[in-house]
Write an enzyme that holds these catalytic residues in place. Structure first.
Site, short mmCIF file in Angstrom:
data_model
loop_
_atom_site.label_atom_id
_atom_site.label_comp_id
_atom_site.label_asym_id
_atom_site.label_seq_id
_atom_site.Cartn_x
_atom_site.Cartn_y
_atom_site.Cartn_z
N TYR A 1 -3.82 10.52 6.50
CA TYR A 1 -4.50 9.57 6.22
C TYR A 1 -5.66 9.70 5.07
O TYR A 1 -5.87 8.23 3.81
CB TYR A 1 -5.27 9.28 7.28
CG TYR A 1 -6.13 8.16 7.57
CD1 TYR A 1 -5.99 6.63 7.48
CD2 TYR A 1 -7.80 7.93 7.35
CE1 TYR A 1 -7.22 5.58 7.93
CE2 TYR A 1 -9.03 7.37 6.89
CZ TYR A 1 -8.38 5.86 6.93
OH TYR A 1 -8.95 4.99 7.52
N SER B 1 -11.59 5.04 2.19
CA SER B 1 -12.65 5.49 2.96
C SER B 1 -13.80 7.01 2.78
O SER B 1 -13.12 6.79 1.62
CB SER B 1 -11.61 5.91 4.19
OG SER B 1 -11.81 7.07 5.05
N1 LIG Z 1 -13.07 1.07 11.09
C1 LIG Z 1 -13.61 1.49 10.08
O1 LIG Z 1 -14.53 2.52 11.02
C2 LIG Z 1 -12.71 2.32 9.02
C3 LIG Z 1 -13.23 3.29 8.51
C4 LIG Z 1 -13.37 3.55 6.95
C5 LIG Z 1 -12.40 2.83 6.14
N2 LIG Z 1 -11.76 1.89 7.04
C6 LIG Z 1 -10.45 0.83 6.58
O2 LIG Z 1 -10.02 -0.25 6.55
C7 LIG Z 1 -9.12 -0.59 6.69
C8 LIG Z 1 -8.71 -1.98 8.27
O3 LIG Z 1 -9.37 -0.59 9.60
P1 LIG Z 1 -9.40 -1.35 10.44
O4 LIG Z 1 -10.44 -0.48 11.74
O5 LIG Z 1 -10.03 -2.97 10.42
O6 LIG Z 1 -8.67 -1.05 11.23
P2 LIG Z 1 -7.37 -2.07 12.46
O7 LIG Z 1 -8.40 -2.81 13.53
O8 LIG Z 1 -7.02 -0.63 13.18
O9 LIG Z 1 -6.96 -3.53 12.16
C9 LIG Z 1 -5.76 -3.01 10.94
C10 LIG Z 1 -4.90 -3.71 10.72
O10 LIG Z 1 -3.63 -3.67 9.90
C11 LIG Z 1 -2.74 -3.86 10.04
N3 LIG Z 1 -1.33 -3.44 10.44
C12 LIG Z 1 -1.67 -1.85 11.03
N4 LIG Z 1 0.16 -1.47 10.63
C13 LIG Z 1 0.75 -2.74 10.47
C14 LIG Z 1 1.84 -2.90 9.09
N5 LIG Z 1 3.09 -1.59 9.61
N6 LIG Z 1 2.06 -4.12 9.17
C15 LIG Z 1 1.51 -5.61 8.70
N7 LIG Z 1 -0.01 -5.13 9.30
C16 LIG Z 1 -0.41 -3.89 10.35
C17 LIG Z 1 -3.10 -4.81 12.38
O11 LIG Z 1 -2.16 -5.48 12.14
P3 LIG Z 1 -1.61 -5.54 13.84
O12 LIG Z 1 -2.92 -5.36 15.08
O13 LIG Z 1 -0.77 -6.11 14.29
O14 LIG Z 1 -1.51 -4.43 14.17
C18 LIG Z 1 -4.79 -4.95 12.07
O15 LIG Z 1 -4.48 -6.13 12.03
C19 LIG Z 1 -8.32 0.27 6.87
O16 LIG Z 1 -7.89 0.33 5.67
C20 LIG Z 1 -8.88 0.86 7.43
O17 LIG Z 1 -8.09 2.57 6.27
C21 LIG Z 1 -11.80 1.45 8.79
#
Ligand SMILES: NC(=O)c1ccc[n+]([C@@H]2O[C@H](COP(=O)([O-])OP(=O)(O)OC[C@H]3O[C@@H](n4cnc5c(N)ncnc54)[C@H](OP(=O)(O)O)[C@@H]3O)[C@@H](O)[C@H]2O)c1
Length: 245
Positions: free
Chosen positions: A166, A153
């Protein structure tokens, strides 16, 4: 966006595990990889979400995916050991692992961080990544070329006020990626990290509830870097954190 022109069959004959494959960026990555010829292993917490991704991939004519329901918060080392043995037995090798799943925890002043939230974020974002990488590396080493991709991130290399646990967890993620990259330099395994940048998902909406969603990228928009790092075009890339946007 990261500048990479995707070739239609660039992931053919590859088996790729995606964590957090049921929603957000992980969902888009799993479907994209399947469209490009990969067999994907969908790991995540909520089975119904994984099944929906499975159905979408099958409907698109992709190779039948595998589903691994696993809650990274509650999983034990034995769960990871068993999972890796199953993957090695079923697929014989792993060409790629996208460690994508993570949780945000609370955005709060440092002095008010709750120990339980801190521990939960460390468990999902750091300990689970370490155990996944440790148990999957032997199966990655069985592939001709293997790619381990962590998810960082913007706050994973520059700390930001109120992003407490985080941000700390993402610094650890980048450190882990660099340690592995250095240890496996000159082998068939490369290790890198992606900084997705602001992307329209439920995590982003939780972090920035007042933001106009139309101004930020969708998960599908940032896929060029996700594909590049899994494709053989990135064989020489190791130990890097790359920006998807
Ligand atoms: N979106 C952004 O702007 C952004 C920016 C920088 C970095 N990131 C990084 O990108 C990655 C994906 O983020 P996202 O935005 O797509 O997040 P998201 O929409 O919240 O999706 C997170 C995923 O992780 C899974 N997850 C969460 N807790 C879990 C657990 N205990 N066991 C197994 N699976 C789990 C969730 O499954 P469930 O739905 O079943 O809970 C979901 O599929 C993350 O590492 C995040 O830190 C995102």
């Amino acid at each position: 966006m990261f500048n990479y022109s995707i070739k239609d069959t660039c992931l053919e004959n590859k088996t790729i595990l995606v964590t957090g494959a049921g929603a957000g960026i992980g969902r888009a990555a799993a479907i994209t990889y399947a469209k490009l010829g990969a067999t994907v292993i969908l790991l995540g917490k909520t089975v119904s979400k994984l099944e929906s991704v499975y159905d979408e991939i099958v409907a698109l004519g992709g190779a039948e995916p595998a589903i691994i329901p696993l809650d990274l918060k509650g999983a034990t080392k034995q769960n990871y050991v068993d999972m890796s043995a199953t993957i090695a037995g079923q697929f014989g090798k792993l060409d790629g692992v996208l460690l994508n799943a993570s949780i945000l925890g609370e955005l709060t002043p440092f002095t008010q961080m709750h120990e339980q939230v801190f521990n939960d974020v460390m468990k999902v974002n750091v300990t689970a990544q370490y155990l996944l990488a440790q148990t999957l590396i032997p199966t990655l080493l069985l592939a001709p070329n293997a790619s381990l991709v962590f998810t960082s991130s913007g706050v994973g290399h520059k700390g930001r006020a109120f992003w407490g646990q985080y941000s700390i967890s993402k610094f650890a993620t980048e450190g882990m990626m660099q340690v592995i990259a250095d240890e496996y330099e000159n082998t068939n395994l490369r290790s890198n990290a992606i900084n997705p940048g602001a992307t329209r998902t439920s995590m982003r909406a939780t972090a920035f509830p007042a933001e106009d969603k139309n101004t930020i990228a969708e998960p599908e928009d940032i896929m060029p870097l996700y594909v590049y790092l899994m494709s053989d075009d990135s064989l020489q890339v190791n130990g890097q954190t790359l920006n998807a946007q």
